[in-house]
Design a protein around this motif. Structure first.
Motif, PDB file in Angstrom:
ATOM      1  N   PHE A   1       0.839  -1.201   0.000  1.00  0.00           N
ATOM      2  CA  PHE A   1       0.000   0.000   0.000  1.00  0.00           C
ATOM      3  C   PHE A   1       0.877   1.256   0.000  1.00  0.00           C
ATOM      4  CE2 PHE A   1      -1.813   3.315   2.782  1.00  0.00           C
ATOM      5  CZ  PHE A   1      -2.878   3.712   2.000  1.00  0.00           C
ATOM      6  N   TYR A   2       1.857   1.319   0.902  1.00  0.00           N
ATOM      7  CA  TYR A   2       2.721   2.499   0.982  1.00  0.00           C
ATOM      8  C   TYR A   2       3.542   2.670  -0.294  1.00  0.00           C
ATOM      9  CZ  TYR A   2       1.456   2.553   5.911  1.00  0.00           C
ATOM     10  OH  TYR A   2       0.751   2.586   7.084  1.00  0.00           O
ATOM     11  N   GLU A   3       4.039   1.580  -0.838  1.00  0.00           N
ATOM     12  CA  GLU A   3       4.802   1.659  -2.090  1.00  0.00           C
ATOM     13  C   GLU A   3       3.928   2.170  -3.227  1.00  0.00           C
ATOM     14  OE1 GLU A   3       6.318  -2.333  -2.305  1.00  0.00           O
ATOM     15  OE2 GLU A   3       8.065  -1.845  -1.065  1.00  0.00           O
ATOM     16  N   LYS A   4       2.680   1.754  -3.255  1.00  0.00           N
ATOM     17  CA  LYS A   4       1.736   2.226  -4.276  1.00  0.00           C
ATOM     18  C   LYS A   4       1.543   3.739  -4.176  1.00  0.00           C
ATOM     19  CE  LYS A   4      -3.067   1.644  -5.688  1.00  0.00           C
ATOM     20  NZ  LYS A   4      -4.346   1.034  -5.343  1.00  0.00           N
ATOM     21  N   LEU A   5       1.650   4.280  -2.967  1.00  0.00           N
ATOM     22  CA  LEU A   5       1.521   5.722  -2.752  1.00  0.00           C
ATOM     23  C   LEU A   5       2.824   6.472  -3.013  1.00  0.00           C
ATOM     24  CD1 LEU A   5      -0.656   5.875   0.492  1.00  0.00           C
ATOM     25  CD2 LEU A   5      -1.401   6.069  -1.890  1.00  0.00           C
ATOM     26  N   GLY A   6       3.893   5.740  -3.338  1.00  0.00           N
ATOM     27  CA  GLY A   6       5.163   6.380  -3.662  1.00  0.00           C
ATOM     28  C   GLY A   6       6.194   6.387  -2.544  1.00  0.00           C
ATOM     29  N   TYR A   7       5.896   5.721  -1.441  1.00  0.00           N
ATOM     30  CA  TYR A   7       6.849   5.648  -0.337  1.00  0.00           C
ATOM     31  C   TYR A   7       7.866   4.545  -0.613  1.00  0.00           C
ATOM     32  CZ  TYR A   7       3.923   8.890   2.195  1.00  0.00           C
ATOM     33  OH  TYR A   7       3.237  10.013   2.564  1.00  0.00           O
ATOM     34  N   GLN A   8       9.091   4.761  -0.156  1.00  0.00           N
ATOM     35  CA  GLN A   8      10.171   3.800  -0.361  1.00  0.00           C
ATOM     36  C   GLN A   8      10.735   3.352   0.973  1.00  0.00           C
ATOM     37  OE1 GLN A   8      12.763   6.421  -2.570  1.00  0.00           O
ATOM     38  NE2 GLN A   8      12.187   5.436  -4.493  1.00  0.00           N
ATOM     39  N   CYS A   9      11.118   2.090   1.040  1.00  0.00           N
ATOM     40  CA  CYS A   9      11.793   1.565   2.220  1.00  0.00           C
ATOM     41  C   CYS A   9      13.262   1.938   2.118  1.00  0.00           C
ATOM     42  CB  CYS A   9      11.634   0.050   2.303  1.00  0.00           C
ATOM     43  SG  CYS A   9      12.442  -0.673   3.745  1.00  0.00           S
ATOM     44  N   LEU A  10      13.734   2.764   3.043  1.00  0.00           N
ATOM     45  CA  LEU A  10      15.107   3.253   2.977  1.00  0.00           C
ATOM     46  C   LEU A  10      16.082   2.462   3.825  1.00  0.00           C
ATOM     47  CD1 LEU A  10      14.566   7.110   2.986  1.00  0.00           C
ATOM     48  CD2 LEU A  10      14.871   5.576   1.039  1.00  0.00           C
ATOM     49  N   LYS A  11      15.594   1.899   4.924  1.00  0.00           N
ATOM     50  CA  LYS A  11      16.510   1.121   5.756  1.00  0.00           C
ATOM     51  C   LYS A  11      15.737   0.169   6.647  1.00  0.00           C
ATOM     52  CE  LYS A  11      17.111   4.332   9.653  1.00  0.00           C
ATOM     53  NZ  LYS A  11      18.074   5.051  10.449  1.00  0.00           N
ATOM     54  N   LYS A  12      16.413  -0.830   7.090  1.00  0.00           N
ATOM     55  CA  LYS A  12      15.855  -1.782   8.057  1.00  0.00           C
ATOM     56  C   LYS A  12      16.552  -1.511   9.382  1.00  0.00           C
ATOM     57  CE  LYS A  12      14.380  -4.722   4.630  1.00  0.00           C
ATOM     58  NZ  LYS A  12      13.155  -5.325   4.418  1.00  0.00           N
ATOM     59  N   GLN A  13      15.819  -1.625  10.445  1.00  0.00           N
ATOM     60  CA  GLN A  13      16.427  -1.388  11.741  1.00  0.00           C
ATOM     61  C   GLN A  13      15.720  -2.204  12.811  1.00  0.00           C
ATOM     62  OE1 GLN A  13      15.247   2.905  11.333  1.00  0.00           O
ATOM     63  NE2 GLN A  13      14.960   2.719  13.520  1.00  0.00           N
ATOM     64  N   LYS A  14      16.332  -2.293  13.951  1.00  0.00           N
ATOM     65  CA  LYS A  14      15.745  -2.973  15.098  1.00  0.00           C
ATOM     66  C   LYS A  14      15.293  -1.916  16.088  1.00  0.00           C
ATOM     67  CE  LYS A  14      18.454  -7.122  14.610  1.00  0.00           C
ATOM     68  NZ  LYS A  14      19.101  -8.214  15.293  1.00  0.00           N
ATOM     69  N   ARG A  15      14.263  -2.231  16.830  1.00  0.00           N
ATOM     70  CA  ARG A  15      13.770  -1.317  17.855  1.00  0.00           C
ATOM     71  C   ARG A  15      14.155  -1.873  19.220  1.00  0.00           C
ATOM     72  NH1 ARG A  15       7.740   0.030  17.510  1.00  0.00           N
ATOM     73  NH2 ARG A  15       8.563   1.411  15.947  1.00  0.00           N
ATOM     74  N   PHE A  16      14.796  -1.063  20.011  1.00  0.00           N
ATOM     75  CA  PHE A  16      15.179  -1.444  21.367  1.00  0.00           C
ATOM     76  C   PHE A  16      14.324  -0.684  22.368  1.00  0.00           C
ATOM     77  CE2 PHE A  16      18.794  -2.239  18.682  1.00  0.00           C
ATOM     78  CZ  PHE A  16      19.289  -3.444  19.152  1.00  0.00           C
ATOM     79  N   VAL A  17      13.846  -1.379  23.388  1.00  0.00           N
ATOM     80  CA  VAL A  17      12.978  -0.788  24.385  1.00  0.00           C
ATOM     81  C   VAL A  17      13.462  -1.216  25.764  1.00  0.00           C
ATOM     82  CG1 VAL A  17      10.616  -0.734  25.293  1.00  0.00           C
ATOM     83  CG2 VAL A  17      10.989  -0.849  22.835  1.00  0.00           C
ATOM     84  N   LYS A  18      13.374  -0.313  26.693  1.00  0.00           N
ATOM     85  CA  LYS A  18      13.649  -0.638  28.082  1.00  0.00           C
ATOM     86  C   LYS A  18      12.491  -0.086  28.906  1.00  0.00           C
ATOM     87  CE  LYS A  18      16.959   0.066  31.825  1.00  0.00           C
ATOM     88  NZ  LYS A  18      18.250   0.670  32.222  1.00  0.00           N
ATOM     89  N   LYS A  19      11.779  -0.956  29.588  1.00  0.00           N
ATOM     90  CA  LYS A  19      10.689  -0.542  30.450  1.00  0.00           C
ATOM     91  C   LYS A  19      11.278  -0.002  31.748  1.00  0.00           C
ATOM     92  CE  LYS A  19       7.059  -2.237  28.181  1.00  0.00           C
ATOM     93  NZ  LYS A  19       5.820  -1.590  27.893  1.00  0.00           N
ATOM     94  N   LEU A  20      10.826   1.172  32.140  1.00  0.00           N
ATOM     95  CA  LEU A  20      11.282   1.787  33.376  1.00  0.00           C
ATOM     96  C   LEU A  20      10.177   1.666  34.425  1.00  0.00           C
ATOM     97  CD1 LEU A  20      12.825   5.018  31.845  1.00  0.00           C
ATOM     98  CD2 LEU A  20      13.982   2.873  32.393  1.00  0.00           C
ATOM     99  N   SER A  21      10.578   1.443  35.658  1.00  0.00           N
ATOM    100  CA  SER A  21       9.571   1.345  36.709  1.00  0.00           C
ATOM    101  C   SER A  21       9.047   2.742  37.023  1.00  0.00           C
ATOM    102  CB  SER A  21      10.185   0.716  37.971  1.00  0.00           C
ATOM    103  OG  SER A  21      11.238   1.519  38.452  1.00  0.00           O
ATOM    104  N   THR A  22       7.771   2.811  37.371  1.00  0.00           N
ATOM    105  CA  THR A  22       7.172   4.095  37.719  1.00  0.00           C
ATOM    106  C   THR A  22       7.285   4.306  39.210  1.00  0.00           C
ATOM    107  OG1 THR A  22       5.010   3.076  37.927  1.00  0.00           O
ATOM    108  CG2 THR A  22       5.578   4.030  35.783  1.00  0.00           C
ATOM    109  N   LYS A  23       7.296   5.555  39.591  1.00  0.00           N
ATOM    110  CA  LYS A  23       7.444   5.887  41.013  1.00  0.00           C
ATOM    111  C   LYS A  23       6.118   5.818  41.727  1.00  0.00           C
ATOM    112  CE  LYS A  23      11.360   8.817  40.127  1.00  0.00           C
ATOM    113  NZ  LYS A  23      11.962  10.083  40.189  1.00  0.00           N
TER     114      LYS A  23
END
Length: 147
Positions: free
Chosen positions: A125-147
């Motif tokens: 769908f996005y490619e049909k609209l003219g968007y291009q995939c420029l890079k692949k990456q990983k997402r890193f997350v760290k959950k922080l405890s709330t006070k």
């Protein structure tokens, strides 16, 4: 019709998030998040597509202005989702087109988005609209405890 989201759209957005994006956030939490986002109209853009006859919200788009020290500001699409029963009717295309118009109004010349590797139909769908995939990456997350 495309319009700015309102707090009364919470239920429809919550249902679309649950059924189409797999985010099972409660209506209470969705409403709380929506209230916060709607207060930041200079940074967040939340558009909904509402059916002209039924007045049901059938899709929505959430984008924010993303700024960094090493490139010009851009619009970052955080969510684009259309109710399953109305997919294939051009709603996503209309929402993305409206966002592109908004970017021009804001003098922003780039829109980006991220999409999970498994969402192959969305990628097409996005490619049909003219968007291009420029890079692949990983997402890193760290959950922080709330006070």
């Amino acid at each position: 019709m495309i319009r700015n989201a309102q707090i009364t759209d919470s239920s429809a957005i919550q249902e679309i998030n649950r059924t189409q994006l797999g985010y099972d956030c409660s209506l209470e939490q969705t409403t709380k998040h929506l209230q916060r986002i709607l207060k930041d109209a200079n940074h967040h853009y939340l558009l909904v597509y509402e059916d002209d006859v039924s007045h049901q919200v059938e899709g929505y788009l959430h984008a924010e202005i993303f700024e960094e020290t090493y490139f010009e500001p851009l619009l970052d699409v955080l969510a684009l989702a259309v109710a399953g029963s109305t997919q294939g009717k051009g709603i996503g295309t209309k929402l993305m087109s409206r966002l592109e118009e908004l970017a021009q109004e804001l003098d922003i010349n780039e829109i980006r988005l991220s999409s999970g590797e498994e969402r192959v139909a969305a990628h097409k769908f996005y490619e049909k609209l003219g968007y291009q995939c420029l890079k692949k990456q990983k997402r890193f997350v760290k959950k922080l405890s709330t006070k």
